[in-house]
Enzyme design. Sequence first.
Site, PDB file in Angstrom:
ATOM      1  N   TYR A 119     -44.101-104.844 -15.070  1.00 46.03           N
ATOM      2  CA  TYR A 119     -43.932-105.427 -16.842  1.00 46.03           C
ATOM      3  C   TYR A 119     -45.014-104.257 -17.345  1.00 46.03           C
ATOM      4  O   TYR A 119     -45.986-103.974 -16.865  1.00 46.03           O
ATOM      5  CB  TYR A 119     -44.382-106.474 -17.451  1.00 46.03           C
ATOM      6  CG  TYR A 119     -44.580-106.779 -18.543  1.00 46.03           C
ATOM      7  CD1 TYR A 119     -43.801-107.005 -19.203  1.00 46.03           C
ATOM      8  CD2 TYR A 119     -45.711-106.158 -19.172  1.00 46.03           C
ATOM      9  CE1 TYR A 119     -43.422-107.487 -20.463  1.00 46.03           C
ATOM     10  CE2 TYR A 119     -45.313-107.117 -20.542  1.00 46.03           C
ATOM     11  CZ  TYR A 119     -45.055-107.274 -21.032  1.00 46.03           C
ATOM     12  OH  TYR A 119     -44.928-107.353 -22.353  1.00 46.03           O
ATOM     13  N   GLU A 207     -41.649-102.448 -26.074  1.00 43.00           N
ATOM     14  CA  GLU A 207     -41.427-103.709 -24.502  1.00 43.00           C
ATOM     15  C   GLU A 207     -40.665-103.033 -23.088  1.00 43.00           C
ATOM     16  O   GLU A 207     -40.256-103.353 -24.060  1.00 43.00           O
ATOM     17  CB  GLU A 207     -41.480-105.399 -24.628  1.00 43.00           C
ATOM     18  CG  GLU A 207     -41.288-105.805 -23.007  1.00 43.00           C
ATOM     19  CD  GLU A 207     -41.602-107.201 -23.429  1.00 43.00           C
ATOM     20  OE1 GLU A 207     -40.395-107.864 -24.398  1.00 43.00           O
ATOM     21  OE2 GLU A 207     -42.493-108.721 -23.921  1.00 43.00           O
TER      22      GLU A 207
END
Length: 398
Positions: A119, A207
């Site tokens: 991530y 993101e």
Amino acid sequence: MNIHEYQAKELLAKHGLPVPRGIAALSVEEAVEAARQLPGPLYVVKSQIHAGGRGKGRFKELGPDAKGGVRLARSIEEVESHAREMLGNTLVTVQTGDEGKQVNRLYVTDGVDIGKEYYLSMLVDRASGRVAMIASTEGGMSIEDVAHETPEKIVTITIDPAQGFMPHHGRALAYGLKLDGDLAKQAQKLGRQLYDAFHALDCEMIEINPLAESNGTLMVLDTKMSFDGNALFRHPELADLRDVTEEDPAEVEASEHDLAYIKLDGNIGCMVNGAGLAMATMDIIKLNGAFPANFLDVGGGASREKVTAAFKIILKDPAVEGILVNIFGGIMKCDVIADGIVAAAKDVNLSVPLVVRLEGTNVEQGKAILDNSGLAIVSADDLGDAARKIVAEVRKAA
Ligand code: ADP
Ligand code: MG
């Protein structure tokens, strides 16, 4: 402003980030054509909506056993059948709410053999007044869950805007992702590229989830990107990326009339000039036991046309049971505003109670216009009075 995954990936690719090949498609035919242009034999067909959690999402129109909004395909025929099932149908994910979102665009992309998922995101951290990079070895799942269950697996790197992204930030990123050797080098480079893209595009958030390791290479497999609306004037090239079908139609209409409108959950529509007064109006409605249906700032130059447009937008919301107009006639005169309100109320055939509080220049003339309009407009003297009256009117009507 939010954009679709495929658009965000094109922007990231321009900044050098490693993104698998992919082509957007608006129809089943285009999806098939897109697959033909890709090397295959593994493809991924991805629903393009402004919401995450698509992989685990479900289509309303398909049974509970049908696959989600991100699907692997091993042949062009499979791409075709996935495209057919997705396009036009409503995808419900943890981020869309129960009503879901209709899928009108697809992204057909290379299927990647994933070794591990990471991530990585960047956002403006208001607390530190800096841009923060957030990274985790736990990719592919919702970062909120990681933050809740294993917060120690999230690293945050804040970047001083005067310095920019320094080599030590890159090393901290690679270390946080537990990468070494060539993968660490890739992470450092990718972190810098991401920072440069974020900065150059005036982003609010980028993101990447997952950032995947595939055969020794890091790749951006999914991304979400949003821009700072106040900086959009610097980026005319981004205007075309806006997909208004993804936005609340009332908010789109309001922006066309230069009205600041945000839909809320209550039943009392508000029309106010000035953001501060609008906030105070919403507060005082709550203080009187009801909830505002919207925030609406008609701005300084509240013309008759603007007031009419505002009424129409407020009334399109079926939850609205009454309207409170709270306008301060500073630059605008109260009589002009009153004329606008009366004309607009007649124009839209107002069917819910309307309380108007005017204050400022020519307030007496303004009140007289409201009183003599023949419409059931309740006039109020001050903010507290106005809020009490609209709450009482709505209760009476219910
Ligand atoms: P969402 O976050 O909306 O569910 P993602 O694009 O992250 O959508 O897709 C969900 C999962 O599908 C990813 O975590 C990844 O495991 C897999 N996936 C996505 N894109 C690819 C790809 N190009 N190749 C292989 N797997 C993929
Ligand atoms: Mg994702």
